[in-house]
Design an enzyme around this catalytic site. Structure first.
Site, PDB file in Angstrom:
ATOM      1  N   LYS A  67       0.800  -1.234   0.000  1.00  0.00           N
ATOM      2  CA  LYS A  67       0.000   0.000   0.000  1.00  0.00           C
ATOM      3  C   LYS A  67       0.834   1.287   0.000  1.00  0.00           C
ATOM      4  CE  LYS A  67      -4.163  -1.965   2.063  1.00  0.00           C
ATOM      5  NZ  LYS A  67      -5.185  -1.846   3.109  1.00  0.00           N
ATOM      6  N   ASP A 103     -10.024   2.641   2.216  1.00  0.00           N
ATOM      7  CA  ASP A 103     -10.085   1.954   3.520  1.00  0.00           C
ATOM      8  C   ASP A 103     -10.767   2.835   4.564  1.00  0.00           C
ATOM      9  OD1 ASP A 103      -8.799  -0.406   2.754  1.00  0.00           O
ATOM     10  OD2 ASP A 103      -6.809   0.416   3.160  1.00  0.00           O
TER      11      ASP A 103
END
Ligand code: ATR
Length: 267
Positions: A67, A103
């Site tokens: 990420k 997220d």
């Protein structure tokens, strides 16, 4: 064919292909769109991503451990990805790589409305915790207080300072209306009531909302204990579904059916 993928290492366990392909199918898009899992080691990550636009990929999800690298290599990034310091969603347009992070928004959507105005305790200081802290404290300010506890307290100080929370060394569990496990404890069967001090020393109650970002094939110990205490629970699969739905909208411009994604993710 318009291609989508999740990039991770390992990635075989990912629920994302089933979830997204079920949504594409339900919307009658499966003939044109396809979502797959691609296992790529960190050494090969950037090269793999750079090749994707030329291979018909429209976008990708990015998961552990890529990420941060995904954000670094992107040509442009959304303010949320920049603030969190990580991207879980990439879009490819005209050969350029755009980074986003769903997220945080996924967590917010998964929470019940009654967390508004409460005190929140986030456990952890890694990537998952950063998204949770930013979601709760910075952008949406859904709760009044975001305290951050971490086994290594210096990390809690650092991330809290950056993202708008407050580090805490010995939180009293009963003083929080929202508790989020953003550590990796429970992923490999560890007991959060032994490993995580605030849970070991406190008690959950029926007034609380308890979120466990960890998920597996069966409910985690934390979710089971929170349910037994009568708390409102949100598990990691619900957060996964909500972040996936936001990514799906970014790539396709269409709202996916959440129930379809949920049942595919839970199979
Ligand atoms: P991620 O990006 O998935 O959040 P990470 O950056 O490796 O992964 O962070 C893992 C988190 O789980 C950290 O907060 C870590 O605590 P430390 O900073 O003290 O390492 C926490 N964690 C992992 N195993 C733990 C354990 N056995 N007990 C307590 N905390 C643990």
């Amino acid at each position: 064919m318009r291609r989508l993928a999740v990039l991770g290492h390992p990635v075989a366990h990912s629920r994302s292909p089933a979830m997204h392909n079920a949504a594409l199918d339900a919307l009658g898009m499966a003939g044109e769109w396809r979502y797959e899992a691609i296992d790529v080691a960190p050494e090969g990550f950037e090269e793999r991503v750079r090749a994707m636009p030329g291979e018909g990929f429209v976008g990708a999800n990015v998961t552990v451990p890529h990420k941060e690298a995904a954000l670094r290599l992107a040509d442009t990034a959304s303010p949320v990805a920049d603030a969190i310091g990580a991207a879980n969603t990439l879009g490819f347009e005209a050969g350029a790589v755009q980074a986003d992070n769903t997220d945080a928004g996924g967590l917010i959507r998964a929470l019940p409305g009654r967390v508004r105005g409460r005190r929140a305790l986030v456990l952890g200081a890694g990537g998952a915790a950063r998204a949770a802290i930013w979601a709760l404290a910075a952008e949406h300010a859904v709760v009044d207080v975001v305290d951050v506890w971490n086994r290594t307290s210096s990390r809690a100080e650092e991330v809290a300072l950056q993202l708008g929370g407050a580090p805490i060394e010995a939180p009293r569990l009963s003083s929080y209306g929202l508790v989020v496990n953003a550590t990796s404890v429970g992923l490999h069967g560890e007991n959060p009531f032994e490993e995580l001090l605030p849970l070991a020393e406190g008690r959950l109650d029926s007034e609380q909302v308890v979120v466990d970002l960890v998920y597996g094939d069966k409910p985690t110990r934390l979710i089971e204990a929170a349910e037994a205490a009568g708390a409102h629970t949100v598990d990691g699969i619900e957060v996964l579904v909500q972040q996936g739905a936001l990514s799906f909208e970014i790539w396709t411009g269409r709202k996916p059916p959440l129930d379809t994604m949920r049942s595919a993710a839970r199979l």
